[in-house]
Design a protein around this motif. Structure first.
Motif, PDB file in Angstrom:
ATOM      1  N   ALA A 102       1.282  -1.603  -0.204  1.00 13.46           N
ATOM      2  CA  ALA A 102       0.003   0.317   0.224  1.00 13.46           C
ATOM      3  C   ALA A 102       0.916   1.244   0.333  1.00 13.46           C
ATOM      4  O   ALA A 102       1.841   1.344   0.145  1.00 13.46           O
ATOM      5  N   PHE A 103       0.831   2.571  -0.740  1.00 13.57           N
ATOM      6  CA  PHE A 103       1.262   3.884  -0.733  1.00 13.57           C
ATOM      7  C   PHE A 103       0.733   4.482  -1.418  1.00 13.57           C
ATOM      8  O   PHE A 103      -0.708   5.089  -1.708  1.00 13.57           O
ATOM      9  N   ALA A 104       0.992   5.644  -1.681  1.00 14.30           N
ATOM     10  CA  ALA A 104      -0.122   7.032  -2.407  1.00 14.30           C
ATOM     11  C   ALA A 104       0.973   7.428  -2.713  1.00 14.30           C
ATOM     12  O   ALA A 104       2.555   8.117  -2.291  1.00 14.30           O
ATOM     13  N   VAL A 105       0.985   8.223  -4.113  1.00 16.74           N
ATOM     14  CA  VAL A 105       1.676   8.624  -5.193  1.00 16.74           C
ATOM     15  C   VAL A 105       1.396  10.103  -5.196  1.00 16.74           C
ATOM     16  O   VAL A 105       0.044  10.471  -5.549  1.00 16.74           O
ATOM     17  N   GLY A 106       2.134  11.166  -5.402  1.00 22.26           N
ATOM     18  CA  GLY A 106       1.735  12.334  -5.285  1.00 22.26           C
ATOM     19  C   GLY A 106       2.411  13.430  -6.923  1.00 22.26           C
ATOM     20  O   GLY A 106       3.860  12.835  -6.954  1.00 22.26           O
ATOM     21  N   VAL A 107       2.062  14.269  -6.823  1.00 21.45           N
ATOM     22  CA  VAL A 107       2.691  14.326  -8.383  1.00 21.45           C
ATOM     23  C   VAL A 107       2.333  15.898  -8.356  1.00 21.45           C
ATOM     24  O   VAL A 107       1.418  16.456  -7.458  1.00 21.45           O
ATOM     25  N   ASP A 108       3.771  16.673  -9.379  1.00 18.02           N
ATOM     26  CA  ASP A 108       3.602  17.983  -8.717  1.00 18.02           C
ATOM     27  C   ASP A 108       3.487  18.430 -10.483  1.00 18.02           C
ATOM     28  O   ASP A 108       4.184  17.948 -11.432  1.00 18.02           O
ATOM     29  N   LEU A 109       2.623  19.153 -10.259  1.00 14.87           N
ATOM     30  CA  LEU A 109       2.462  19.604 -11.484  1.00 14.87           C
ATOM     31  C   LEU A 109       3.446  20.553 -12.054  1.00 14.87           C
ATOM     32  O   LEU A 109       3.745  20.339 -13.670  1.00 14.87           O
ATOM     33  N   ASN A 110       4.445  21.010 -11.458  1.00 12.88           N
ATOM     34  CA  ASN A 110       4.999  22.781 -11.812  1.00 12.88           C
ATOM     35  C   ASN A 110       6.227  22.265 -11.239  1.00 12.88           C
ATOM     36  O   ASN A 110       7.141  23.267 -11.010  1.00 12.88           O
ATOM     37  N   GLY A 111       7.066  20.664 -10.854  1.00 19.97           N
ATOM     38  CA  GLY A 111       7.994  21.006 -11.068  1.00 19.97           C
ATOM     39  C   GLY A 111       9.094  20.355 -11.593  1.00 19.97           C
ATOM     40  O   GLY A 111       9.151  20.132 -12.760  1.00 19.97           O
ATOM     41  N   THR A 112      10.427  20.274 -10.769  1.00 18.59           N
ATOM     42  CA  THR A 112      11.791  19.406 -12.432  1.00 18.59           C
ATOM     43  C   THR A 112      12.435  18.452 -11.087  1.00 18.59           C
ATOM     44  O   THR A 112      12.312  18.097 -10.390  1.00 18.59           O
ATOM     45  N   ALA A 113      12.622  17.993 -12.200  1.00 19.94           N
ATOM     46  CA  ALA A 113      13.549  16.535 -12.049  1.00 19.94           C
ATOM     47  C   ALA A 113      14.283  16.323 -12.853  1.00 19.94           C
ATOM     48  O   ALA A 113      14.710  16.641 -14.104  1.00 19.94           O
ATOM     49  N   GLY A 149       6.229  21.439  -4.594  1.00 21.07           N
ATOM     50  CA  GLY A 149       4.779  20.039  -4.008  1.00 21.07           C
ATOM     51  C   GLY A 149       4.232  20.015  -4.647  1.00 21.07           C
ATOM     52  O   GLY A 149       3.727  20.047  -5.782  1.00 21.07           O
ATOM     53  N   PRO A 150       4.092  18.240  -4.592  1.00 23.21           N
ATOM     54  CA  PRO A 150       2.434  17.717  -5.223  1.00 23.21           C
ATOM     55  C   PRO A 150       1.468  19.007  -4.908  1.00 23.21           C
ATOM     56  O   PRO A 150       0.912  18.772  -3.646  1.00 23.21           O
ATOM     57  N   GLU A 151       0.512  18.261  -6.005  1.00 27.44           N
ATOM     58  CA  GLU A 151      -1.090  18.883  -5.650  1.00 27.44           C
ATOM     59  C   GLU A 151      -1.736  18.244  -6.054  1.00 27.44           C
ATOM     60  O   GLU A 151      -3.051  18.179  -5.115  1.00 27.44           O
ATOM     61  N   ILE A 152      -1.564  17.012  -5.606  1.00 30.14           N
ATOM     62  CA  ILE A 152      -2.867  15.766  -5.315  1.00 30.14           C
ATOM     63  C   ILE A 152      -1.766  14.791  -4.551  1.00 30.14           C
ATOM     64  O   ILE A 152      -0.193  14.157  -5.942  1.00 30.14           O
ATOM     65  N   ALA A 153      -2.187  13.957  -4.077  1.00 24.95           N
ATOM     66  CA  ALA A 153      -1.531  12.842  -3.848  1.00 24.95           C
ATOM     67  C   ALA A 153      -2.939  11.235  -3.946  1.00 24.95           C
ATOM     68  O   ALA A 153      -4.098  11.581  -3.220  1.00 24.95           O
ATOM     69  N   ILE A 154      -2.812  10.666  -5.035  1.00 29.14           N
ATOM     70  CA  ILE A 154      -3.390   9.241  -4.790  1.00 29.14           C
ATOM     71  C   ILE A 154      -3.125   7.676  -3.942  1.00 29.14           C
ATOM     72  O   ILE A 154      -1.779   7.598  -4.444  1.00 29.14           O
ATOM     73  N   TYR A 183       6.838  15.575 -14.576  1.00 27.31           N
ATOM     74  CA  TYR A 183       5.644  15.631 -13.573  1.00 27.31           C
ATOM     75  C   TYR A 183       6.447  14.896 -12.357  1.00 27.31           C
ATOM     76  O   TYR A 183       6.562  13.532 -12.779  1.00 27.31           O
ATOM     77  N   PRO A 184       7.847  15.180 -11.540  1.00 27.01           N
ATOM     78  CA  PRO A 184       8.132  14.809 -10.186  1.00 27.01           C
ATOM     79  C   PRO A 184       7.098  14.060  -9.931  1.00 27.01           C
ATOM     80  O   PRO A 184       5.701  14.662  -9.863  1.00 27.01           O
ATOM     81  N   PHE A 185       6.873  12.842  -9.053  1.00 25.88           N
ATOM     82  CA  PHE A 185       6.582  11.863  -7.999  1.00 25.88           C
ATOM     83  C   PHE A 185       7.442  11.860  -6.460  1.00 25.88           C
ATOM     84  O   PHE A 185       8.483  11.477  -6.789  1.00 25.88           O
ATOM     85  N   VAL A 186       6.341  11.342  -6.126  1.00 23.50           N
ATOM     86  CA  VAL A 186       7.105  11.238  -4.622  1.00 23.50           C
ATOM     87  C   VAL A 186       6.169   9.864  -3.935  1.00 23.50           C
ATOM     88  O   VAL A 186       4.751   9.978  -4.503  1.00 23.50           O
ATOM     89  N   LEU A 187       6.814   9.472  -3.727  1.00 27.52           N
ATOM     90  CA  LEU A 187       5.868   7.837  -2.604  1.00 27.52           C
ATOM     91  C   LEU A 187       5.416   7.951  -1.276  1.00 27.52           C
ATOM     92  O   LEU A 187       6.813   8.408  -0.884  1.00 27.52           O
ATOM     93  N   GLU A 188       4.842   8.265  -0.908  1.00 30.39           N
ATOM     94  CA  GLU A 188       4.279   8.305   0.303  1.00 30.39           C
ATOM     95  C   GLU A 188       3.667   7.038   0.909  1.00 30.39           C
ATOM     96  O   GLU A 188       2.909   6.315   0.716  1.00 30.39           O
ATOM     97  N   GLU A 189       4.076   6.947   2.590  1.00 35.37           N
ATOM     98  CA  GLU A 189       3.341   5.912   3.304  1.00 35.37           C
ATOM     99  C   GLU A 189       3.222   4.200   2.524  1.00 35.37           C
ATOM    100  O   GLU A 189       2.488   3.739   2.942  1.00 35.37           O
ATOM    101  N   ARG A 190       4.678   4.445   2.287  1.00 38.15           N
ATOM    102  CA  ARG A 190       4.998   2.790   1.706  1.00 38.15           C
ATOM    103  C   ARG A 190       4.491   1.979   2.766  1.00 38.15           C
ATOM    104  O   ARG A 190       5.558   1.844   3.440  1.00 38.15           O
TER     105      ARG A 190
END
Length: 302
Positions: A102-113, A149-154, A183-190
């Motif tokens: 189980a995890f949450a993925v957050g996506v950033d609309l205006n980030g760079t990587a 930072g992420p605008e939304i986390a699913i 689109y940068p993404f972060v993984l949370e609560e894995r």
């Protein structure tokens, strides 16, 4: 209506509801066949932001059954689901359990990587693409925000085989390139989870909107007549609007509420419900909220 969509929209709902409360309320809308059927069904297809929630229902409708693996049923029992003009009841049973992630993925609309941490969308696993595809399509159509930072986390859950195949969960990348945009993404609560396997089945309740609306009229439509002046005032204010009871001593609203709760509702619980009512020669869908009125002694039909 469901788990991930609610997660994405929950904050907006809380903001919209903040400061808005009432002792009780009634709203009514004149309804034709399509509007009656809509009030008593759920869409079987959810395109965005969580395309996977009801995939299992589409599979069951098209193939006779469908399977899903999750900590909870991805689609709950409830109102029939509308799919390509027909209406279906759903049911499910548990067929087993297995390990998963189980995890949450957050996506950033205006980030760079960095380029070496960016992976092409086409290089993702099939499960990753299904998770992100419609979400990125919807997000790419929105205006970028200035906040970092992420605008939304699913939230999401993968089986162990999906985890092993996943590029998102590999830890090698921090962004995905989709239609030329990064689109940068972060993984949370894995965390590791025990997932349940569900087998969904469906039964068709109506072949068309008109047929379903007629079923609903036969089963739920009731008539309100012979009302007092105060009761008519409640009804007339509720039509194409909302009537708010100012207190539990509102006898006219109490009387209307008593008459509704004695009838068969399309859907109702101890807090609110939806009814189908004929009033002054027209058919309405009516949404009634009990608010602060005591419903403990009042049976809710439906």
């Amino acid at each position: 209506m469901e788990r991930k969509a609610l997660a994405a929209l929950g904050l907006l709902a809380l903001v919209a509801l903040a400061g808005c409360s009432a002792t009780g309320s009634l709203s009514m809308e004149a309804a034709n066949d399509a509007e009656i059927a809509e009030a008593a069904s759920r869409p079987a297809v959810v395109d965005s932001p969580a395309p996977d929630d009801r995939r299992v229902v589409r599979e069951a409708i098209e193939n006779g059954s469908g399977t899903a693996t999750a900590t909870d049923p991805p689609v709950q029992r409830g109102l029939p689901l509308a799919y390509e003009g027909s209406y279906y009841e759903i049911d499910w049973n548990v067929t087993g359990t297995g390990p998963g992630t189980a995890f949450a993925v957050g996506v950033d609309l205006n980030g760079t990587a960095p380029a070496d941490q960016t992976v092409g969308f086409e290089e993702l696993s099939e499960r990753d693409r299904r998770l992100l595809g419609n979400l990125l399509t919807a997000m790419s159509e929105r205006e970028p925000r200035l906040s970092p930072g992420p605008e939304i986390a699913i939230p999401e859950e993968y089986t162990m085989s999906e985890t092993n195949e996943s590029v998102l969960l590999s830890g090698e990348y921090s962004a995905v390139r989709y239609n030329g945009t990064v689109y940068p993404f972060v993984l949370e609560e894995r965390r590791e989870e025990t997932l349940t396997r569900y087998r969904y089945t469906v039964g068709r309740v109506a072949e068309s909107t008109n047929a379903y609306a007629q079923q609903l009229r036969d089963e739920h439509l009731f008539r309100l007549s012979g009302l007092s002046e105060g009761e008519r005032s409640v009804m007339n204010e509720a039509i194409n609007g909302v009537y708010y009871a100012e207190g539990t001593d509102d006898e006219s609203f109490q009387s209307i509420m008593d008459q509704f709760s004695a009838e068969s509702a399309i859907e109702a619980d101890s807090y609110d419900g939806t009814w189908l009512v004929r009033y002054d020669g027209k058919v309405y869908t009516a949404d009634l909220s009990y608010g602060g009125f005591d419903q403990d002694e009042r049976p809710i039909a439906g």
